[in-house]
Design a protein around this motif. Structure first.
Motif, mmCIF file in Angstrom:
data_model
loop_
_atom_site.group_PDB
_atom_site.id
_atom_site.type_symbol
_atom_site.label_atom_id
_atom_site.label_comp_id
_atom_site.label_asym_id
_atom_site.label_seq_id
_atom_site.Cartn_x
_atom_site.Cartn_y
_atom_site.Cartn_z
ATOM 1 N N ILE A 232 63.480 -36.105 -39.184
ATOM 2 C CA ILE A 232 62.313 -35.406 -39.706
ATOM 3 C C ILE A 232 61.151 -36.387 -39.721
ATOM 4 O O ILE A 232 61.331 -37.595 -39.548
ATOM 5 N N LYS A 233 59.958 -35.883 -39.977
ATOM 6 C CA LYS A 233 58.748 -36.676 -39.839
ATOM 7 C C LYS A 233 58.737 -37.895 -40.761
ATOM 8 O O LYS A 233 58.273 -38.969 -40.375
ATOM 9 N N HIS A 234 59.266 -37.762 -41.969
ATOM 10 C CA HIS A 234 59.126 -38.818 -42.963
ATOM 11 C C HIS A 234 60.397 -39.640 -43.159
ATOM 12 O O HIS A 234 60.519 -40.366 -44.138
ATOM 13 N N GLN A 235 61.344 -39.533 -42.223
ATOM 14 C CA GLN A 235 62.586 -40.285 -42.373
ATOM 15 C C GLN A 235 62.981 -40.928 -41.049
ATOM 16 O O GLN A 235 62.866 -40.301 -39.992
ATOM 17 N N THR A 236 63.433 -42.174 -41.132
ATOM 18 C CA THR A 236 63.897 -42.899 -39.951
ATOM 19 C C THR A 236 65.241 -43.557 -40.261
ATOM 20 O O THR A 236 65.413 -44.182 -41.312
ATOM 21 N N ILE A 237 66.189 -43.399 -39.352
ATOM 22 C CA ILE A 237 67.500 -44.038 -39.458
ATOM 23 C C ILE A 237 67.616 -45.043 -38.309
ATOM 24 O O ILE A 237 67.307 -44.712 -37.159
ATOM 25 N N LYS A 238 68.064 -46.251 -38.629
ATOM 26 C CA LYS A 238 68.107 -47.317 -37.626
ATOM 27 C C LYS A 238 69.470 -48.001 -37.652
ATOM 28 O O LYS A 238 69.982 -48.346 -38.717
ATOM 29 N N LEU A 239 70.036 -48.196 -36.477
ATOM 30 C CA LEU A 239 71.307 -48.911 -36.331
ATOM 31 C C LEU A 239 71.114 -50.062 -35.359
ATOM 32 O O LEU A 239 70.615 -49.869 -34.244
ATOM 33 N N ILE A 240 71.486 -51.269 -35.790
ATOM 34 C CA ILE A 240 71.396 -52.467 -34.949
ATOM 35 C C ILE A 240 72.779 -53.112 -34.874
ATOM 36 O O ILE A 240 73.414 -53.388 -35.910
ATOM 37 N N VAL A 241 73.267 -53.345 -33.667
ATOM 38 C CA VAL A 241 74.513 -54.060 -33.433
ATOM 39 C C VAL A 241 74.167 -55.351 -32.702
ATOM 40 O O VAL A 241 73.379 -55.322 -31.738
ATOM 41 N N GLY A 242 74.730 -56.471 -33.127
ATOM 42 C CA GLY A 242 74.334 -57.701 -32.469
ATOM 43 C C GLY A 242 75.245 -58.876 -32.705
ATOM 44 O O GLY A 242 76.173 -58.835 -33.530
ATOM 45 N N LYS A 243 74.950 -59.923 -31.972
ATOM 46 C CA LYS A 243 75.628 -61.209 -32.106
ATOM 47 C C LYS A 243 74.587 -62.295 -31.886
ATOM 48 O O LYS A 243 73.952 -62.346 -30.827
ATOM 49 N N LEU A 244 74.382 -63.145 -32.903
ATOM 50 C CA LEU A 244 73.373 -64.197 -32.828
ATOM 51 C C LEU A 244 74.014 -65.542 -33.163
ATOM 52 O O LEU A 244 74.022 -65.964 -34.331
ATOM 53 N N PRO A 245 74.581 -66.231 -32.172
ATOM 54 C CA PRO A 245 75.154 -67.560 -32.417
ATOM 55 C C PRO A 245 74.115 -68.535 -32.957
ATOM 56 O O PRO A 245 72.902 -68.351 -32.781
ATOM 57 N N ASP A 246 74.601 -69.599 -33.596
ATOM 58 C CA ASP A 246 73.726 -70.554 -34.283
ATOM 59 C C ASP A 246 72.591 -71.067 -33.415
ATOM 60 O O ASP A 246 71.457 -71.215 -33.878
ATOM 61 N N ASN A 247 72.868 -71.397 -32.171
ATOM 62 C CA ASN A 247 71.865 -72.060 -31.332
ATOM 63 C C ASN A 247 71.056 -71.099 -30.466
ATOM 64 O O ASN A 247 70.177 -71.539 -29.729
ATOM 65 N N ALA A 248 71.349 -69.804 -30.514
ATOM 66 C CA ALA A 248 70.684 -68.865 -29.614
ATOM 67 C C ALA A 248 69.252 -68.564 -30.034
ATOM 68 O O ALA A 248 68.397 -68.294 -29.198
ATOM 69 N N VAL A 249 68.990 -68.576 -31.337
ATOM 70 C CA VAL A 249 67.647 -68.358 -31.871
ATOM 71 C C VAL A 249 67.356 -69.484 -32.852
ATOM 72 O O VAL A 249 68.271 -70.145 -33.350
ATOM 73 N N PRO A 250 66.082 -69.759 -33.167
ATOM 74 C CA PRO A 250 65.750 -70.914 -34.007
ATOM 75 C C PRO A 250 66.412 -70.853 -35.374
ATOM 76 O O PRO A 250 66.560 -69.793 -35.976
ATOM 77 N N LYS A 251 66.796 -72.018 -35.873
ATOM 78 C CA LYS A 251 67.449 -72.115 -37.181
ATOM 79 C C LYS A 251 66.758 -73.177 -38.016
ATOM 80 O O LYS A 251 66.497 -74.281 -37.555
ATOM 81 N N GLY A 252 66.457 -72.827 -39.263
ATOM 82 C CA GLY A 252 65.896 -73.776 -40.207
ATOM 83 C C GLY A 252 66.707 -73.769 -41.487
ATOM 84 O O GLY A 252 67.923 -73.609 -41.467
ATOM 85 N N LYS A 253 66.020 -73.926 -42.625
ATOM 86 C CA LYS A 253 66.704 -73.865 -43.913
ATOM 87 C C LYS A 253 67.375 -72.509 -44.085
ATOM 88 O O LYS A 253 68.453 -72.381 -44.641
#
Length: 307
Positions: A232-253
């Motif tokens: 409907i106009k005022h509702q959004t449903i979102k599903l995310i499936v993923g795998k993010l290894p430690d070194n694949a994207v930047p890592k800080g604190k």
């Protein structure tokens, strides 16, 4: 430069208010979060997070304006983070019909879902200080970003430079996006990150595929698959499936992106606009750590009031 812009803005406030040119808006959010680690030696966490954002802008000309943001965040419950109260965003913005240039202390993101960099949820610290340039011309869109990111994001309390570039090509409603990010001297042996994504509408839904790669020798490939559906106009449903290894994207604190490092699993969320000025968000994350295979279950319930 950004401190100079903040001083200019503050000294201009009396005249701007008198001329009724100062525009203020913001939001207040209360979020309940429960984290269950399903591990004997790791304690579960339950806490409430309260956030207020007050945004101000003042036009200097038809295309140029000064901006600032005051942020407040406090907690109760198991989490021990200190309260934050600070003017954390400020600077100068220039825009026309297809270009936007922002100079100063600001939030920013790189990659389709912000997996490579996204500091938009930070309050009081963790800001990006520099220049952000966006241009959309016909079927092409360009994004360039350069500056430094706050030392609060890193365990060694050292700020780091950031350079990013993105190019998007639109084929009707389908978008192909290429992203590049350079952050030197990260603790995980990776300075360069490259990503691409493809998003496409399908009826009331939108499909997203995103891949990210880094210059690290191991654990350097990540993926996200997602679908966003608006029944409907005022509702959004979102599903995310993923795998993010430690070194694949930047890592800080903590994670420098919109999703945590070192996990695999899924997140489902629903966003419902109760009225034009408030919304309710419910999220559930069902993930495991890639190293150690520790199951984590996270539930978030968030209410936001716009003003």
């Amino acid at each position: 430069m950004t401190y100079l812009l903040l001083l200019i803005f503050l000294f201009s406030l009396p005249n701007l208010v008198q001329a009724q040119q100062l525009l203020l808006e913001g939001d207040a959010t209360v979020k309940y979060e429960s984290r269950q680690y399903k591990e004997v030696n790791i304690a579960d966490m339950n806490f409430i997070e309260r956030t207020i954002r007050l945004n101000g802008s003042a036009p200097l000309s038809a295309k140029t304006s000064l901006f600032f943001r005051f942020g407040h965040r406090s907690y109760s419950g198991d989490i021990m983070d200190s309260d934050k109260n600070k003017i954390d965003q400020y600077g100068l913005r220039w825009k026309n019909s297809h270009k936007v240039v922002t100079l100063g202390s600001q939030e920013a993101y790189v990659s389709a879902s912000g997996a490579m960099f996204d500091n938009s949820s930070n309050i009081g610290e963790g800001m990006f200080k520099g220049i952000d340039y966006r241009d959309k011309n016909g079927h092409n869109a360009y994004h360039f970003i350069g500056g430094r990111i706050d030392s609060a994001l890193f365990a060694d309390n050292q700020s780091r430079s950031l350079l990013g570039a993105e190019w998007a090509r639109y084929f009707g409603d389908v978008r192909l996006l290429f992203s590049y990010l350079h952050i030197p001297d990260l603790p995980k042996q990776a300075d360069d990150f490259t990503g691409f994504s493809l998003s496409s509408p399908l009826g009331k839904a939108e499909l997203l595929t995103e891949m990210a790669f880094s210059s690290a020798p191991t654990d350097n490939k990540a993926f996200l698959l997602g679908v966003k559906y608006s029944p409907i106009k005022h509702q959004t449903i979102k599903l995310i499936v993923g795998k993010l290894p430690d070194n694949a994207v930047p890592k800080g604190k903590s994670s420098l992106g919109g999703y945590d490092n070192g996990i695999r699993g899924f997140q489902i969320s629903t966003i419902h606009a109760l009225t034009l000025s408030n919304r309710l968000v419910v999220k559930y994350s069902h993930v495991r750590t890639i190293t150690g295979n520790i199951p984590i279950r996270k539930t978030e319930v968030e209410y936001t009031q716009l003003f």
